[in-house]
Design a protein around this motif. Structure first.
Motif, PDB file in Angstrom:
ATOM      1  N   TRP A   1       0.825  -1.192   0.000  1.00  0.00           N
ATOM      2  CA  TRP A   1       0.000   0.000   0.000  1.00  0.00           C
ATOM      3  C   TRP A   1       0.862   1.246   0.000  1.00  0.00           C
ATOM      4  CZ3 TRP A   1      -5.341  -0.053  -0.080  1.00  0.00           C
ATOM      5  CH2 TRP A   1      -5.944  -1.301   0.101  1.00  0.00           C
ATOM      6  N   GLY A   2       0.316   2.290  -0.620  1.00  0.00           N
ATOM      7  CA  GLY A   2       0.940   3.592  -0.503  1.00  0.00           C
ATOM      8  C   GLY A   2       0.454   4.293   0.751  1.00  0.00           C
ATOM      9  N   GLN A   3       0.950   5.498   0.963  1.00  0.00           N
ATOM     10  CA  GLN A   3       0.628   6.241   2.179  1.00  0.00           C
ATOM     11  C   GLN A   3      -0.688   7.007   2.062  1.00  0.00           C
ATOM     12  OE1 GLN A   3       2.600   7.319  -0.178  1.00  0.00           O
ATOM     13  NE2 GLN A   3       2.068   9.487  -0.488  1.00  0.00           N
ATOM     14  N   GLY A   4      -1.205   7.124   0.856  1.00  0.00           N
ATOM     15  CA  GLY A   4      -2.476   7.808   0.643  1.00  0.00           C
ATOM     16  C   GLY A   4      -2.301   9.264   0.262  1.00  0.00           C
ATOM     17  N   THR A   5      -3.263   9.765  -0.486  1.00  0.00           N
ATOM     18  CA  THR A   5      -3.276  11.173  -0.867  1.00  0.00           C
ATOM     19  C   THR A   5      -4.709  11.684  -0.731  1.00  0.00           C
ATOM     20  OG1 THR A   5      -2.634  12.772  -2.583  1.00  0.00           O
ATOM     21  CG2 THR A   5      -3.573  10.690  -3.348  1.00  0.00           C
ATOM     22  N   GLN A   6      -4.847  12.871  -0.149  1.00  0.00           N
ATOM     23  CA  GLN A   6      -6.173  13.407   0.151  1.00  0.00           C
ATOM     24  C   GLN A   6      -6.788  14.066  -1.079  1.00  0.00           C
ATOM     25  OE1 GLN A   6      -8.011  13.480   3.253  1.00  0.00           O
ATOM     26  NE2 GLN A   6      -9.620  14.219   1.885  1.00  0.00           N
ATOM     27  N   VAL A   7      -8.038  13.737  -1.326  1.00  0.00           N
ATOM     28  CA  VAL A   7      -8.836  14.401  -2.356  1.00  0.00           C
ATOM     29  C   VAL A   7     -10.052  15.008  -1.670  1.00  0.00           C
ATOM     30  CG1 VAL A   7     -10.288  14.078  -4.397  1.00  0.00           C
ATOM     31  CG2 VAL A   7      -8.072  12.911  -4.236  1.00  0.00           C
ATOM     32  N   THR A   8     -10.233  16.305  -1.844  1.00  0.00           N
ATOM     33  CA  THR A   8     -11.363  16.998  -1.242  1.00  0.00           C
ATOM     34  C   THR A   8     -12.140  17.711  -2.338  1.00  0.00           C
ATOM     35  OG1 THR A   8     -10.121  17.347   0.808  1.00  0.00           O
ATOM     36  CG2 THR A   8     -12.084  18.695   0.458  1.00  0.00           C
ATOM     37  N   VAL A   9     -13.434  17.411  -2.409  1.00  0.00           N
ATOM     38  CA  VAL A   9     -14.296  18.017  -3.424  1.00  0.00           C
ATOM     39  C   VAL A   9     -15.368  18.831  -2.711  1.00  0.00           C
ATOM     40  CG1 VAL A   9     -15.755  17.628  -5.433  1.00  0.00           C
ATOM     41  CG2 VAL A   9     -13.895  16.026  -4.909  1.00  0.00           C
ATOM     42  N   SER A  10     -15.395  20.116  -2.964  1.00  0.00           N
ATOM     43  CA  SER A  10     -16.358  20.991  -2.312  1.00  0.00           C
ATOM     44  C   SER A  10     -17.532  21.288  -3.255  1.00  0.00           C
ATOM     45  CB  SER A  10     -15.685  22.289  -1.878  1.00  0.00           C
ATOM     46  OG  SER A  10     -15.102  22.937  -3.004  1.00  0.00           O
ATOM     47  N   SER A  11     -18.674  21.495  -2.638  1.00  0.00           N
ATOM     48  CA  SER A  11     -19.890  21.740  -3.445  1.00  0.00           C
ATOM     49  C   SER A  11     -20.051  23.214  -3.757  1.00  0.00           C
ATOM     50  CB  SER A  11     -21.110  21.222  -2.696  1.00  0.00           C
ATOM     51  OG  SER A  11     -21.200  21.842  -1.431  1.00  0.00           O
TER      52      SER A  11
END
Length: 121
Positions: free
Chosen positions: A111-121
Motif C-alpha cells: 500500500w501507498g501512504q495515501g493522498t487526500q482528495v477533497t471536493v467541495s460543493s
C-alpha cells in the motif's frame, strides 16, 4: 521491497478534475495488478479501480464513466484520472499492489501512504 508513492491529490470544486499518480519501486507495474482504494471520513476503505498486468481495467459502479485508470510501464507509474468530481468522492485515495487483481482490500499486501482528495460543493 515494494514501495508505492502516491501524489496528485488536492482540493477542487464539484465538477472539477484531478489526476492521481502512484509511482512503484521494487517491482514493475507491467507484471502486477495495481488498484486504487479510497476511504472517506467515518467509512470503510472501498475499492475504486484496478488494472492488471495486461491492461484490463475494473471500476466501482460509483466511479464508472468518470474515473480512468491507466499505467505507464516505462515510468513504472499508475494513474487515476478523475473528472466530474462530486463531494462524495472526498476521501483519502490509496494505491495498492498484488500479483492478481481483486476488489478485496485485505488481499493486497502493498500500500501507498495515501493522498487526500477533497471536493467541495
Amino acid at each position: 521491497q515494494v514501495q508505492l508513492v502516491e501524489s496528485g491529490g488536492g482540493s477542487v470544486q464539484a465538477g472539477g478534475s484531478l489526476r492521481l499518480s502512484c509511482a512503484v519501486r521494487g517491482d514493475t507495474v507491467s507484471r502486477v495488478c495495481m488498484a486504487w482504494f479510497r476511504q472517506a471520513p467515518g467509512k470503510q476503505r472501498e475499492f475504486v479501480s484496478s488494472i492488471d498486468s495486461v491492461g484490463s481495467t475494473t471500476y466501482a459502479d460509483s466511479v464508472k464513466g468518470r474515473f480512468t485508470i491507466s499505467k505507464d510501464n516505462s515510468q513504472n507509474t499508475v494513474y487515476l484520472e478523475m473528472i466530474s468530481l462530486k463531494p462524495e468522492d472526498t476521501a483519502i485515495y490509496y494505491c495498492a499492489a498484488r500479483l492478481w487483481c481483486s476488489r478485496l482490500e485485505d488481499s493486497f499486501r502493498y500500500w501507498g501512504q495515501g493522498t487526500q482528495v477533497t471536493v467541495s460543493s
